[in-house]
Scaffold this active site. Sequence first.
Site, PDB file in Angstrom:
ATOM      1  CE1 TYR A  13     -11.123   6.469  -0.634  1.00  0.00           C
ATOM      2  CE2 TYR A  13     -12.981   6.488   0.873  1.00  0.00           C
ATOM      3  CZ  TYR A  13     -11.711   6.060   0.548  1.00  0.00           C
ATOM      4  OH  TYR A  13     -11.026   5.249   1.395  1.00  0.00           O
ATOM      5  NE  ARG A  63      -3.421   2.542   2.500  1.00  0.00           N
ATOM      6  CZ  ARG A  63      -4.420   2.809   3.318  1.00  0.00           C
ATOM      7  NH1 ARG A  63      -4.987   1.814   4.011  1.00  0.00           N
ATOM      8  NH2 ARG A  63      -4.873   4.027   3.454  1.00  0.00           N
ATOM      9  CG  HIS A 119     -14.200   3.894  -1.871  1.00  0.00           C
ATOM     10  ND1 HIS A 119     -12.899   3.657  -1.529  1.00  0.00           N
ATOM     11  CD2 HIS A 119     -14.935   3.280  -0.902  1.00  0.00           C
ATOM     12  CE1 HIS A 119     -12.836   2.916  -0.441  1.00  0.00           C
ATOM     13  NE2 HIS A 119     -14.063   2.663  -0.039  1.00  0.00           N
ATOM     14  CG  ASN A 134     -11.063  -0.838  -0.152  1.00  0.00           C
ATOM     15  OD1 ASN A 134     -12.192  -0.921  -0.633  1.00  0.00           O
ATOM     16  ND2 ASN A 134     -10.757  -0.096   0.915  1.00  0.00           N
ATOM     17  CB  CYS A 162     -17.811   0.123   1.163  1.00  0.00           C
ATOM     18  SG  CYS A 162     -16.898   1.628   1.526  1.00  0.00           S
TER      19      CYS A 162
HETATM   20 MN    MN Z   1     -14.601   1.181   1.474  1.00  0.00          MN
END
Ligand code: MN
Lengths: 445, 445, 445, 445
Positions: free
Chosen positions: A255, A95, A201, A149, A171
């Site tokens: 987001y 990540r 998102h 994700n 989510c």
């Molecule tokens: Mn999420």
Amino acid sequence: MKGIKIVTIGGGSSYTPELVEGLIKRYETLPVRELWLVDIPKGKEKLEIVGALARRMVEKAGVPMEIHLTCDRREALKDADFVTTQIRVGFLAARAKDERIPLKYGVIGQETNGPGGLFKALRTIPVILDICRDIEQLCPNAWLINFSNPAGLITEAVLRYSPIRKAVGLCNLPIGMRMNVARLLEVNADRIHIDFAGLNHMVFGLNIYLDGKEVTDRVLDLIASGEAGDTVKNIPDFQWEQDFIKALGILPCPYHRYYYQTKQMLDEQLKDYKRNVTRAEVVQQLEKELFELYRDPHLNIKPPQLEKRGGAYYSDAACSLIDSIYNDKKDIQTVNVRNNGAISGIPADSAVEINCVITKDGPRPISVGELPVPVQGLVQQIKSFERTAAEAAVTGDYHKALLAMAINPLVPSDAAAKQMLDEMLEAHKGYLPQFKGLQSANASY
Amino acid sequence: MKGIKIVTIGGGSSYTPELVEGLIKRYETLPVRELWLVDIPKGKEKLEIVGALARRMVEKAGVPMEIHLTCDRREALKDADFVTTQIRVGFLAARAKDERIPLKYGVIGQETNGPGGLFKALRTIPVILDICRDIEQLCPNAWLINFSNPAGLITEAVLRYSPIRKAVGLCNLPIGMRMNVARLLEVNADRIHIDFAGLNHMVFGLNIYLDGKEVTDRVLDLIASGEAGDTVKNIPDFQWEQDFIKALGILPCPYHRYYYQTKQMLDEQLKDYKRNVTRAEVVQQLEKELFELYRDPHLNIKPPQLEKRGGAYYSDAACSLIDSIYNDKKDIQTVNVRNNGAISGIPADSAVEINCVITKDGPRPISVGELPVPVQGLVQQIKSFERTAAEAAVTGDYHKALLAMAINPLVPSDAAAKQMLDEMLEAHKGYLPQFKGLQSANASY
Amino acid sequence: MKGIKIVTIGGGSSYTPELVEGLIKRYETLPVRELWLVDIPKGKEKLEIVGALARRMVEKAGVPMEIHLTCDRREALKDADFVTTQIRVGFLAARAKDERIPLKYGVIGQETNGPGGLFKALRTIPVILDICRDIEQLCPNAWLINFSNPAGLITEAVLRYSPIRKAVGLCNLPIGMRMNVARLLEVNADRIHIDFAGLNHMVFGLNIYLDGKEVTDRVLDLIASGEAGDTVKNIPDFQWEQDFIKALGILPCPYHRYYYQTKQMLDEQLKDYKRNVTRAEVVQQLEKELFELYRDPHLNIKPPQLEKRGGAYYSDAACSLIDSIYNDKKDIQTVNVRNNGAISGIPADSAVEINCVITKDGPRPISVGELPVPVQGLVQQIKSFERTAAEAAVTGDYHKALLAMAINPLVPSDAAAKQMLDEMLEAHKGYLPQFKGLQSANASY
Amino acid sequence: MKGIKIVTIGGGSSYTPELVEGLIKRYETLPVRELWLVDIPKGKEKLEIVGALARRMVEKAGVPMEIHLTCDRREALKDADFVTTQIRVGFLAARAKDERIPLKYGVIGQETNGPGGLFKALRTIPVILDICRDIEQLCPNAWLINFSNPAGLITEAVLRYSPIRKAVGLCNLPIGMRMNVARLLEVNADRIHIDFAGLNHMVFGLNIYLDGKEVTDRVLDLIASGEAGDTVKNIPDFQWEQDFIKALGILPCPYHRYYYQTKQMLDEQLKDYKRNVTRAEVVQQLEKELFELYRDPHLNIKPPQLEKRGGAYYSDAACSLIDSIYNDKKDIQTVNVRNNGAISGIPADSAVEINCVITKDGPRPISVGELPVPVQGLVQQIKSFERTAAEAAVTGDYHKALLAMAINPLVPSDAAAKQMLDEMLEAHKGYLPQFKGLQSANASY
Ligand SMILES: [Mn+2]
Ligand SMILES: [Mn+2]
Ligand SMILES: [Mn+2]
Ligand SMILES: [Mn+2]
């Protein structure tokens, strides 16, 4: 079924105690007989720490739920009723690369729908599709509930490239947005209902209700006037331009700042980048601290520090979903499923994030028709990205991956796309076997 | 009809000699009896210069085409067969603002599909809709052929907000792209056929044929290897990233550089901006020189210098279209019309730029089905922008205009959108009567 | 290609001389080097009669076209450029059953879109799909042009169940309707243009133009006033109810009488049935007479008696289509192809009969958008029937076949559907190998 | 709102006691303060009989619900919360004509989706649209709940031709089908869930669940084996052809017999016709008897004889719907609403009958995607009929009415359509003011 069997892949995750807590809390109506926590050999130590804590929690609560720990996924899956996946291929180190490499090129990494998310998808989708093949053989009636994700993109890939139809992406954002609206209105969250629709998102609250009466404009006015942030842990809550939020007329998700406040978000991230801090690194530190806590043999509840981790409500959402499927509750939850016409203009066989009625037969999306014209374009653009990225993940096609990168709305040029792609393919090569041949071919370009 | 009547609104344009030349060339099959050049009083001097040249051209050619000059639009429109519109509300000075104000905020102006194009649309659409109302009353059977920019957005507005159905938007880009492909392949352009589909200035060549055999990959390879620019006068021809162009698999139009090479384009424009030069200013100088030439009483042909102007093939495209409608030619031309299902996913009643069979009953779009997944998103995003901008232009709604600005893919934040919008509304206020009330309301925000 | 190779499967058909004549006529622009006439061993005698006539015709015309006769389909297909199929599985005897068995139950047989057509499809589709497999192997670049009935249903099956994409279905109805309109208006047919759209034998003329000017209402008034029949040889031309034809507002095809004049058509057919005459029997007699003529060694042109046969223009349509593909003519012809969005509401991947621009790359459908609301339902019903029938033909599923029968608009009850199905499955069993297992299973119901 | 105001138009109906009973039963959670029963002057006597009974019922139950009786609709509507409409324009005498006139021509009348339903729609739609206009002025926030037949067609007309968006069409068929399935499975109805989708009186049960587990095939097997009728009072329950019902794979509604067993239904009706009995006449007798009972001043409950009347569950369905809207219950009910994409292929803005989540903001349809291919055609055909009929009802256009008649799947020819139309226009002329001018025009044809 007499007693439910749940298998949690990536069971060594720091989130697991929340899941265990959720299952204990619901034991009366959701009698889980066996919870299998599965992880890869490299994660065995964490698995055992978390597993031991889970056992202490179950014991303390006095419910007869067996906790099984294993690195043998296929053993675990046999006859499962529900399979949850919360995996992180390449760990937090990957990540960090997803976030940092793009910033080197002046581009937001964005670990879900951005260039970083593309690479998370390229690493994760092949593993999830392997799990799907196992499910088909070993527990064909099980429900797959994924909260790895990028959850929307992964649902897209599962719907298009696996035989599994009982699959849901999850989510915590919709729950978080509801909580936040409740805070803004200073009421209890269960009095708030929001019509959610969009993509993961990239979800919008189309209408907001308090006790069944629409209060959308009131909420947007509060947000416009800056009274409260509507954000999640990992996204800074810049003030929205007040006329913009009124003009939009619907509730954006945190987001959306990446797309409607790109400049501010990038500037902020570049600051962190220069200070050598990314969200991945913050999370790595949090994780370390959590596992220190988990080791404590006297701890037999979910420690309150977990809430800081940023994934609040995730496992709760999963428990709620399992509960409603198992008990045919027919309540409304917001999940990622096959669109089936619920949002006009998105292909019927693509994944969307939308309010669904949850039945024993799974989630049934509630039709919203057309999204407002001004947001259709952005939603379609992310869908184009998701579909192209999913195809790249499955085929290992270099050109598809390049296209996915280049069409991402955060990426400012074909040249930057190519450079980032090449550097990231190299950086993650240990986790991208599907690109092996092509990468060397590419080397000779 | 015995002899055709054509009315050209914005007849004082420097392009008019090309139109006149085109009509003279086709006189035998397209017997234009009357050509009415209409302009506003402020443009009267230019109208007379151009009109005098047109008369000399006609006389030289020996065709019995009457040239009428007038500032009375309604007088001219009576019983017209074709009405062409090539207007520039606010003149080149307005275009300069469209381009420069965004650059001040670090944003590409882009006079067609960008922030600049939004303002060109806000100024132009009300005038075009007025013309539509006149057409409905005075020449309801006439075809309206618009080549004022942004031609796609204006067609969208005409289809949605006027009663006129016989309306076509025209751009010279598809012809230019075909010419360019012919140059790349070193063959005559009439051996090349391209399946065009998309939106105005957002059109793709889906398949390219030489003598009916597909050569798409060959052309893309040539472009990838940088053998030739595919550009129009006003867009720099940066080299495409070669893997990107291969990955795309279809032919982009020059304006696609704004979206796929945003960074390079912006850097280039900022350079010009700092040197205090914009395309508008270059064009202003060219125009001045052209009118000097046109004044020459010995000039009786279209002067070759006009080709430099950047609008090559525009009037030729218009003449071709008129010819094919009048003579029911059933040939294929690329124009902006009601989609009618030809491109899947775009509303049936929205405008698209697409190959059509041109009949006496107008253009009939040829179905292409789905655009390739990776480009669907960008096309949808521009369509969202166009629809929102068209609504703003018609209603004068401040919030709609802000939304149009903020969702434009070139605009990096809600805050920049608001600032640009406010400055541009003020800068152009003389040409935006529909926003009058709202602007002052806005002042008190 | 140097010289074209055409393969005609079912080459022993009485229609073949028309095809040969068409090719001779076009030889200059369509230089066919080899024409292969293929038939099954049982049809060898007819093949040789027709083949000998074809050779005499070619010799008389003085064109260097080789005529090859064979029963070895795979030998013939090697490297073909065009493959035409005009097969009749089960011969005219099967057609007689298709027509007579339903009448026994008081139901119109209708050999294309009715119960009879269902059985013709069940017999023919497997053979056509076999041919498709051969084409894929032996001449993958060839165009398949099918005029075996039911041509729409067969195109549907080829598009859905074969890998072949270069496939077109052909019917002579649109040409015939144009001819008939020309007769009504007393003008030459090439001055008439009709916008055709719908399904095979369910096609409508949406707009009719004379020299490019719409004359739809004038034509419908003529039809309403009964001035002329608009029929094909095998369909009686009952007078349309004049208000109905005006209300419809578009031109129906002759086969629409089966749906809009069901009662009259049934009564007429029952009369014939009782007199022991069906269309199949009339045709059988005509065929016999034609072959008598063809045998004559002095005959070296297409005999005029062929026109009576009912298939006029079929082969001409095929030659025209081949000519336009080969020469990239970009003219408009009405053929059965993938819808691709051209008719709204019909799946993009289903077959429709529609005006297309014919290019070297095949036919491109011209979008018509929505059909008029009142005819949408019937068109959708036939499409439901076609899709269900195609699935039954491919799978040999008894229940699918029963559904196809029961939902056909000519079939008045589930009970009659079952009875007809069972009797027809038995009657045609020699030609329905795919149903073998299921039929015996069914016997034990 | 403090206490709810309900207005029932057609309040003199024999069904009203069921409505009153339903409201009394739910009083605790659904506190109706005022129930206004409205009827036309001609129905005043019945209104008073029913109204008196309603008052006795309320008094006996001891709930403070005011019963108002009036012939002044506008007075009643002022500030209403819910408006229910159960009107019968032309009384049962008109229904008798709707049923008998078509039978004269050998055609099933079918008072909802057949020729009879067309005329019921032509009479009723203008009255309903008048009510909509009143609602818009007098109680713009009210919900209109219509259970006048043809309920689907009327919902279509309200959605397309009135400004009212808070409108729902209601039918008792889905409840009845669920009850019937429960009977077949010998379980309590609340354990059964059915996914309903389609059009009014053309609705299918796509999946059937017992305690959340799918039992569709088991139910269809029971129906195929003839164990139980699935019928409503007014439709004979012929045995379905067992293979047909299995092939169909989904649960048809009783009215599907009209389309899949047309012959049997027609024969049955012709028998009744010859005996001079129609359903209308049976109902007239039942009504007479009911009103005799209602007059009895000692009666203070809903008399059990009402159940025989055939409209069981209608008012209960209405009470349930009102309850769920008022209390934001979010339960699932099957109603007629704007499709909004829930059934693919039906226009988003057309009415469908479908499972909805019932919220304070009204019913939200649950997406089902595509209906099974074999039933799509019939559903589309009825939708074509409904849309054409709605347009005829609003415009009074003779040709539209003729088209609606001719395309109805029960009507066998254009000639019969015209004859029935003309006779029925004449027979109902007192209730069809919108056709006045046209009819006389028509007389001179
Ligand atoms: Mn999420
Ligand atoms: Mn242009
Ligand atoms: Mn045909
Ligand atoms: Mn009903």
